[in-house]
Design a protein around this motif. Structure first.
Motif, mmCIF file in Angstrom:
data_model
loop_
_atom_site.group_PDB
_atom_site.id
_atom_site.type_symbol
_atom_site.label_atom_id
_atom_site.label_comp_id
_atom_site.label_asym_id
_atom_site.label_seq_id
_atom_site.Cartn_x
_atom_site.Cartn_y
_atom_site.Cartn_z
ATOM 1 N N LEU A 1 -7.350 -2.865 -6.247
ATOM 2 C CA LEU A 1 -8.347 -2.758 -6.649
ATOM 3 C C LEU A 1 -8.261 -4.042 -5.985
ATOM 4 O O LEU A 1 -7.589 -5.032 -6.061
ATOM 5 C CB LEU A 1 -8.724 -2.397 -7.962
ATOM 6 C CG LEU A 1 -9.044 -1.452 -8.820
ATOM 7 C CD1 LEU A 1 -9.446 -1.102 -10.198
ATOM 8 C CD2 LEU A 1 -10.051 -0.344 -7.960
ATOM 9 N N GLU A 2 -9.692 -4.271 -5.439
ATOM 10 C CA GLU A 2 -10.421 -5.781 -4.830
ATOM 11 C C GLU A 2 -11.274 -5.788 -5.073
ATOM 12 O O GLU A 2 -12.175 -5.092 -5.806
ATOM 13 C CB GLU A 2 -9.968 -5.319 -3.662
ATOM 14 C CG GLU A 2 -9.152 -5.068 -2.942
ATOM 15 C CD GLU A 2 -7.946 -6.693 -2.634
ATOM 16 O OE1 GLU A 2 -8.427 -8.015 -2.643
ATOM 17 O OE2 GLU A 2 -6.419 -6.709 -2.416
ATOM 18 N N PRO A 3 -11.879 -7.267 -5.029
ATOM 19 C CA PRO A 3 -13.244 -8.008 -5.594
ATOM 20 C C PRO A 3 -14.380 -6.777 -5.366
ATOM 21 O O PRO A 3 -15.162 -6.477 -5.788
ATOM 22 C CB PRO A 3 -13.324 -8.937 -5.611
ATOM 23 C CG PRO A 3 -12.252 -9.541 -5.609
ATOM 24 C CD PRO A 3 -10.780 -8.912 -5.541
ATOM 25 N N GLU A 4 -14.335 -6.768 -4.032
ATOM 26 C CA GLU A 4 -15.080 -5.781 -3.255
ATOM 27 C C GLU A 4 -15.997 -4.523 -3.330
ATOM 28 O O GLU A 4 -16.431 -3.430 -3.496
ATOM 29 C CB GLU A 4 -14.569 -5.675 -1.937
ATOM 30 C CG GLU A 4 -14.043 -7.560 -0.989
ATOM 31 C CD GLU A 4 -13.350 -8.165 -1.263
ATOM 32 O OE1 GLU A 4 -12.551 -6.714 -1.062
ATOM 33 O OE2 GLU A 4 -12.994 -8.788 -2.205
ATOM 34 N N ASP A 5 -14.406 -4.112 -4.623
ATOM 35 C CA ASP A 5 -14.376 -2.614 -5.358
ATOM 36 C C ASP A 5 -15.541 -2.473 -5.984
ATOM 37 O O ASP A 5 -15.478 -1.531 -6.770
ATOM 38 C CB ASP A 5 -13.330 -1.978 -4.998
ATOM 39 C CG ASP A 5 -12.045 -1.931 -3.802
ATOM 40 O OD1 ASP A 5 -12.716 -1.273 -3.103
ATOM 41 O OD2 ASP A 5 -11.310 -2.069 -4.358
ATOM 42 N N ASN B 1 0.938 -0.806 -0.354
ATOM 43 C CA ASN B 1 -0.379 0.061 0.033
ATOM 44 C C ASN B 1 0.925 1.524 0.074
ATOM 45 O O ASN B 1 2.152 1.499 -0.063
ATOM 46 C CB ASN B 1 -0.494 0.088 1.351
ATOM 47 C CG ASN B 1 -1.907 -1.161 1.220
ATOM 48 O OD1 ASN B 1 -2.187 -1.695 -0.205
ATOM 49 N ND2 ASN B 1 -2.970 -1.416 2.450
ATOM 50 N N THR C 1 -13.315 3.857 2.200
ATOM 51 C CA THR C 1 -12.707 3.649 0.159
ATOM 52 C C THR C 1 -13.595 4.976 0.629
ATOM 53 O O THR C 1 -14.803 4.943 0.293
ATOM 54 C CB THR C 1 -13.745 3.140 -0.714
ATOM 55 O OG1 THR C 1 -13.160 1.860 -0.216
ATOM 56 C CG2 THR C 1 -13.760 3.207 -1.973
ATOM 57 N N ARG D 1 -4.926 2.221 -3.154
ATOM 58 C CA ARG D 1 -4.363 0.129 -2.349
ATOM 59 C C ARG D 1 -4.819 -0.149 -3.643
ATOM 60 O O ARG D 1 -5.610 0.549 -4.188
ATOM 61 C CB ARG D 1 -4.813 -0.418 -1.571
ATOM 62 C CG ARG D 1 -6.318 -0.213 -1.074
ATOM 63 C CD ARG D 1 -7.398 -1.248 -0.730
ATOM 64 N NE ARG D 1 -8.829 -0.902 -0.261
ATOM 65 C CZ ARG D 1 -9.636 -1.318 -1.262
ATOM 66 N NH1 ARG D 1 -8.873 -2.372 -2.694
ATOM 67 N NH2 ARG D 1 -10.533 -1.172 -1.439
ATOM 68 N N LEU E 1 -11.391 -5.353 -13.106
ATOM 69 C CA LEU E 1 -10.707 -5.855 -11.804
ATOM 70 C C LEU E 1 -9.823 -6.768 -12.337
ATOM 71 O O LEU E 1 -8.839 -6.574 -11.525
ATOM 72 C CB LEU E 1 -11.257 -5.921 -10.764
ATOM 73 C CG LEU E 1 -12.679 -4.866 -10.090
ATOM 74 C CD1 LEU E 1 -13.530 -5.422 -9.218
ATOM 75 C CD2 LEU E 1 -11.783 -4.795 -8.889
ATOM 76 N N ASP E 2 -10.141 -7.627 -13.017
ATOM 77 C CA ASP E 2 -9.305 -9.127 -13.241
ATOM 78 C C ASP E 2 -8.421 -8.708 -14.616
ATOM 79 O O ASP E 2 -7.130 -8.918 -13.729
ATOM 80 C CB ASP E 2 -9.937 -9.850 -14.143
ATOM 81 C CG ASP E 2 -11.000 -10.245 -13.448
ATOM 82 O OD1 ASP E 2 -11.224 -10.343 -12.773
ATOM 83 O OD2 ASP E 2 -12.141 -11.526 -14.628
ATOM 84 N N GLN F 1 -4.628 -7.366 -12.197
ATOM 85 C CA GLN F 1 -3.137 -8.138 -11.857
ATOM 86 C C GLN F 1 -2.000 -7.734 -13.052
ATOM 87 O O GLN F 1 -0.836 -8.769 -12.224
ATOM 88 C CB GLN F 1 -4.296 -9.698 -11.447
ATOM 89 C CG GLN F 1 -4.179 -10.005 -13.690
ATOM 90 C CD GLN F 1 -4.765 -11.399 -13.095
ATOM 91 O OE1 GLN F 1 -4.736 -12.490 -12.703
ATOM 92 N NE2 GLN F 1 -5.863 -11.681 -14.239
#
Length: 173
Positions: A13-17, A2, A74, A11, A49-50, A53
């Motif tokens: 991105l995460e799937p929860e975003d 981070n 966020t 930070r 999002l994918d 990576q």
């Protein structure tokens, strides 16, 4: 890793975003400043999002979530795009959700991003394009040390007529 600022953390991105991104990308009030002309589906945003990576050298872009450092809420996102590894520069854009604006998150996130791209990616400069009527963004980038380096006359069509687009850049030292 981070990226820590004084009041914010950047930070990956995460799937929860996905829900937050869906809201930001489909907020028609933001479309004019982001160049968006059509809604984004959850499927398209999930693919974005994918893609995150992969590193910036592969995708030529990077989006980071801006969180309030004190509690991890966020508050927005910062983007780098049109990354040019040969000339060590990229465009930058930032969005802070309305409830968190005018609290210093945008400037802190921008300064944190600048440190990261200068010290880790060894970049030379960042640039942005801002509508001449977007006083808040112009003030933000000026406060962060960006200078006007060009102006496209009557470049953006708005409901109030054509406005100039201000080109700004910052040499990272």
């Amino acid at each position: 890793m981070n990226i820590e600022g004084k009041i914010s953390t950047l930070r990956a991105l995460e799937p929860e975003d996905l829900d937050a991104m869906y809201g930001w990308e489909n907020d028609t009030d933001s479309w004019r400043v982001s160049g968006t002309v059509a809604p984004f589906s959850r499927h398209i945003l999930s693919r974005l999002l994918d893609e995150q990576q992969f590193d910036i050298y592969a995708t030529r872009q990077m989006r980071l979530v801006v969180e309030r450092k004190s509690n991890g809420i966020t508050v927005g996102a910062v983007d780098m795009f049109e990354f040019d590894p040969q000339n060590l520069r990229a465009g930058v854009g930032i969005i802070i959700a309305p409830p968190y604006r005018k609290q210093g998150f945008a400037l802190d996130a921008l300064q944190s991003l600048e440190r990261y791209v200068r010290d880790v990616l060894r970049m030379h400069q960042l640039w942005c394009s801002v509508g001449a009527d977007n006083e808040a963004s112009l003030a933000l980038f000026q406060k962060a040390g960006y200078t006007e380096c060009g102006r496209r006359k009557e470049w953006l069509l708005t409901s109030n007529g054509e406005i100039d687009e201000v080109l700004m850049q910052k040499i990272l030292k």
